[in-house]
Write a protein that holds these residues in place. Structure first.
Motif, PDB file in Angstrom:
ATOM      1  N   GLU A 164      -6.813  87.296 -33.535  1.00  0.00           N
ATOM      2  CA  GLU A 164      -6.576  86.496 -34.475  1.00  0.00           C
ATOM      3  C   GLU A 164      -7.660  85.634 -35.134  1.00  0.00           C
ATOM      4  OE1 GLU A 164      -3.439  83.306 -36.080  1.00  0.00           O
ATOM      5  OE2 GLU A 164      -3.172  84.359 -34.206  1.00  0.00           O
TER       6      GLU A 164
ATOM      7  N   ASP B 187      -9.263  82.975 -37.980  1.00  0.00           N
ATOM      8  CA  ASP B 187      -8.972  81.598 -38.630  1.00  0.00           C
ATOM      9  C   ASP B 187      -7.544  81.806 -39.627  1.00  0.00           C
ATOM     10  OD1 ASP B 187     -10.589  80.365 -36.932  1.00  0.00           O
ATOM     11  OD2 ASP B 187     -12.202  80.192 -38.687  1.00  0.00           O
ATOM     12  N   ASP B 188      -7.665  82.821 -40.430  1.00  0.00           N
ATOM     13  CA  ASP B 188      -6.754  83.000 -41.709  1.00  0.00           C
ATOM     14  C   ASP B 188      -5.257  83.659 -40.857  1.00  0.00           C
ATOM     15  OD1 ASP B 188      -7.564  85.638 -41.582  1.00  0.00           O
ATOM     16  OD2 ASP B 188      -8.181  85.780 -43.489  1.00  0.00           O
ATOM     17  N   GLY B 189      -5.366  84.032 -39.745  1.00  0.00           N
ATOM     18  CA  GLY B 189      -4.056  84.530 -39.138  1.00  0.00           C
ATOM     19  C   GLY B 189      -4.116  86.224 -38.946  1.00  0.00           C
ATOM     20  N   ASN B 190      -5.342  86.718 -39.550  1.00  0.00           N
ATOM     21  CA  ASN B 190      -5.437  88.078 -39.727  1.00  0.00           C
ATOM     22  C   ASN B 190      -6.042  88.722 -38.267  1.00  0.00           C
ATOM     23  OD1 ASN B 190      -4.225  88.718 -42.426  1.00  0.00           O
ATOM     24  ND2 ASN B 190      -6.215  87.886 -43.126  1.00  0.00           N
TER      25      ASN B 190
ATOM     26  N   ASP C  14      -1.814  90.325 -41.205  1.00  0.00           N
ATOM     27  CA  ASP C  14      -1.252  89.117 -40.851  1.00  0.00           C
ATOM     28  C   ASP C  14      -0.748  89.347 -39.518  1.00  0.00           C
ATOM     29  OD1 ASP C  14       0.575  86.994 -40.244  1.00  0.00           O
ATOM     30  OD2 ASP C  14      -0.186  86.098 -42.061  1.00  0.00           O
TER      31      ASP C  14
ATOM     32  N   GLY D 287       1.305  87.247 -37.675  1.00  0.00           N
ATOM     33  CA  GLY D 287       2.612  86.927 -37.679  1.00  0.00           C
ATOM     34  C   GLY D 287       3.596  87.936 -38.476  1.00  0.00           C
TER      35      GLY D 287
END
Length: 124
Positions: free
Chosen positions: A23, A25-28, A75, A77
């Motif tokens: 992952e 920094d932007d969650g991707n 992402d 998440g």
């Protein structure tokens, strides 16, 4: 779902997708998929594809390749949420050796630059 994890459900064609980076920094995370490798119109691989033989992973029953041109950032998440809800189906992770081959292949492929950057970050 972590790096090396695999899942079905991202596309309508039923491809197995692989999480190819940690992952960022932007969650991707970077994701790539297996697709059919064959002559002519059956192949979706460029000259820079990575061929995967049956037995290198539990999924492909025929010679397949990693479709780097279709790689994307997604992402993590959202992937985890969709696996938990059953919208995506988790499958066996790739081996560390196959993951490394995928990552190295992506760096010399026609994958999008954002995918390459995420993988470069993992590889130091």
């Amino acid at each position: 779902m972590n790096i090396g994890g695999t899942f079905f459900g991202l596309d309508e064609r039923g491809h197995l997708w692989i999480i190819a980076s940690q992952e960022i920094d932007d969650g991707n995370v970077a994701v790539v998929n297996f697709t059919t490798h064959g002559p002519g119109e059956r192949s979706h691989c460029s000259n820079h594809c990575l061929v995967v033989a049956p037995g290198e992973h539990s999924y492909p029953s025929h010679e397949s390749c990693i479709y780097f041109r279709g790689a994307q950032m997604m992402d993590i998440g959202l992937i985890r949420e969709r696996v938990a809800s059953g919208r995506y189906e988790a499958h066996d992770p790739v081996s560390p050796e196959l993951l490394e081959r995928i990552q190295l292949g992506a760096l010399t492929s026609d994958a999008p630059e954002a995918v390459k950057a995420a993988i470069r970050r993992d590889m130091g």
